[in-house]
Design an enzyme around this catalytic site. Sequence first.
Site, mmCIF file in Angstrom:
data_model
loop_
_atom_site.group_PDB
_atom_site.id
_atom_site.type_symbol
_atom_site.label_atom_id
_atom_site.label_comp_id
_atom_site.label_asym_id
_atom_site.label_seq_id
_atom_site.Cartn_x
_atom_site.Cartn_y
_atom_site.Cartn_z
ATOM 1 N N ASP A 177 15.854 2.526 38.117
ATOM 2 C CA ASP A 177 15.785 1.434 37.136
ATOM 3 C C ASP A 177 16.747 1.995 35.900
ATOM 4 O OD1 ASP A 177 15.896 -0.903 36.409
ATOM 5 O OD2 ASP A 177 13.540 -0.962 36.332
ATOM 6 N N ASN A 197 19.936 0.936 34.551
ATOM 7 C CA ASN A 197 21.377 1.365 34.422
ATOM 8 C C ASN A 197 22.024 0.391 33.311
ATOM 9 O OD1 ASN A 197 21.304 3.284 36.385
ATOM 10 N ND2 ASN A 197 22.346 2.116 37.863
ATOM 11 N N GLY A 198 21.693 -0.947 33.604
ATOM 12 C CA GLY A 198 22.096 -2.106 32.671
ATOM 13 C C GLY A 198 21.826 -1.633 31.207
ATOM 14 N N TRP A 255 20.798 0.974 29.891
ATOM 15 C CA TRP A 255 21.343 2.119 29.330
ATOM 16 C C TRP A 255 22.806 2.019 28.752
ATOM 17 C CZ3 TRP A 255 25.739 4.952 30.381
ATOM 18 C CH2 TRP A 255 26.051 6.486 29.937
ATOM 19 N N HIS A 301 25.761 1.742 35.878
ATOM 20 C CA HIS A 301 25.977 2.110 37.309
ATOM 21 C C HIS A 301 26.774 3.025 37.784
ATOM 22 C CE1 HIS A 301 23.761 -1.630 37.812
ATOM 23 N NE2 HIS A 301 24.612 -2.146 37.757
ATOM 24 N N ASN A 316 18.549 -8.138 44.554
ATOM 25 C CA ASN A 316 19.779 -7.880 43.664
ATOM 26 C C ASN A 316 20.855 -8.822 44.177
ATOM 27 O OD1 ASN A 316 19.283 -4.560 43.477
ATOM 28 N ND2 ASN A 316 18.792 -6.134 41.930
ATOM 29 N N ARG A 337 9.484 5.954 39.126
ATOM 30 C CA ARG A 337 10.274 4.844 38.745
ATOM 31 C C ARG A 337 10.903 5.239 37.234
ATOM 32 N NH1 ARG A 337 9.705 -1.721 39.296
ATOM 33 N NH2 ARG A 337 11.743 -2.206 38.095
ATOM 34 N N SER A 342 7.793 -3.352 42.610
ATOM 35 C CA SER A 342 9.225 -4.475 43.053
ATOM 36 C C SER A 342 9.446 -4.425 44.263
ATOM 37 C CB SER A 342 10.323 -3.958 41.890
ATOM 38 O OG SER A 342 9.882 -4.033 40.613
ATOM 39 N N GLU A 374 1.601 9.150 44.955
ATOM 40 C CA GLU A 374 1.451 9.487 43.525
ATOM 41 C C GLU A 374 2.585 8.469 42.858
ATOM 42 O OE1 GLU A 374 -1.101 10.762 41.858
ATOM 43 O OE2 GLU A 374 -1.970 11.467 43.849
HETATM 44 C C1 FPP Z 1 18.985 -0.600 38.497
HETATM 45 O O1 FPP Z 1 19.496 -0.766 37.206
HETATM 46 C C2 FPP Z 1 19.983 0.187 39.495
HETATM 47 C C3 FPP Z 1 20.544 -0.831 40.283
HETATM 48 C C4 FPP Z 1 20.085 -2.033 40.713
HETATM 49 C C5 FPP Z 1 21.667 0.003 41.293
HETATM 50 C C6 FPP Z 1 21.404 1.525 41.347
HETATM 51 C C7 FPP Z 1 22.869 1.711 42.062
HETATM 52 C C8 FPP Z 1 23.248 3.010 41.421
HETATM 53 C C9 FPP Z 1 22.539 3.932 40.781
HETATM 54 C C10 FPP Z 1 24.709 3.289 42.007
HETATM 55 C C11 FPP Z 1 25.017 3.522 43.332
HETATM 56 C C12 FPP Z 1 24.051 4.251 44.136
HETATM 57 C C13 FPP Z 1 24.357 5.311 45.261
HETATM 58 C C14 FPP Z 1 23.319 5.580 45.862
HETATM 59 C C15 FPP Z 1 25.952 5.694 45.547
HETATM 60 P P1 FPP Z 1 19.311 -2.252 36.542
HETATM 61 O O2 FPP Z 1 20.910 -2.617 36.672
HETATM 62 O O3 FPP Z 1 18.396 -3.058 37.131
HETATM 63 O O4 FPP Z 1 19.222 -1.856 35.017
HETATM 64 P P2 FPP Z 1 18.519 -2.879 34.081
HETATM 65 O O5 FPP Z 1 17.026 -3.045 34.509
HETATM 66 O O6 FPP Z 1 18.412 -1.942 32.601
HETATM 67 O O7 FPP Z 1 19.119 -4.112 33.761
#
Ligand code: FPP
Length: 246
Positions: free
Chosen positions: A20, A22-23, A25, A37, A68, A188, A196, A207
């Site tokens: 979790d 990426n957005g 960050w 991502h 998603n 997580r 989730s 754990e």
């Molecule tokens: C959660 O961050 C991340 C995702 C929904 C996508 C995860 C995908 C990757 C890491 C890339 C592709 C993966 C592989 C296996 C090649 P979020 O977007 O929910 O972040 P936020 O909670 O800050 O909005």
Amino acid sequence: MHNHSIDKERLPKHIAIIMDGNGRWAKERGQDRIFGHHEGVLSVREVVNVAGEIGIEYLTLYAFSTENWNRPKAEVDALMELLVATIRKEAEELNRKNVRLHVIGDFAALPVLCQKEMQEAIDITAANTGINLILALSYSAKWELINAVKQIAEKAKTGLLNPEDITDEIFHNHLCTSAFPDPELMIRTSGESRISNFLLYQLAYSELYFTPIHWPDFRKEQFLDAIADYQLRERRFGKTSEQIQP
Ligand code: FPP
């Protein structure tokens, strides 16, 4: 903590991760969510490598949930493209590292190109004997559990299965994780303390490890910290502390 005194004899066999943040960050850096991502893929690569090197047998990554699909179309499209591009680019490398790829989730709901690319990588790596990398794609635990119940009910209806005989093992055999042991550790990232809709049945005794670090910053150090933390815990499975002392 950065204390990597990890006991190789007591490693979890199976680690599951909700990747979790990426957005957030990306936003913190004034960038587009997609940038996060892309950076997240670098963490995936590093964590898969470290996990394989230290001898983790199964690593499940929650890459895309059923929910998603409700994100803005541009982000969904970008994530699917990123998955296809990453698998295309990494398949040979995964194979060279003896990684065996699996996908769990509603495979048919994925774009055809994504299905094709995933299937190819699954086939190429099918005979590998190293770490099992399990990507949860278009996955949700409620979807999985309802599917299992439908299959079991169908078997009961046609007389293949007596409802009295349904056990944990039989139920487990109808989940998309039937070929894998349950995770001992679920990580997580990014500060949320929730499951989730991830592996609800399989996490019964896992754990849980929550860290505020966003996924793109979760690398080797942070992964080893999580395992070190796991190894400090006492797993009782409902028994008393005295009962489990060796
Ligand atoms: C959660 O961050 C991340 C995702 C929904 C996508 C995860 C995908 C990757 C890491 C890339 C592709 C993966 C592989 C296996 C090649 P979020 O977007 O929910 O972040 P936020 O909670 O800050 O909005």
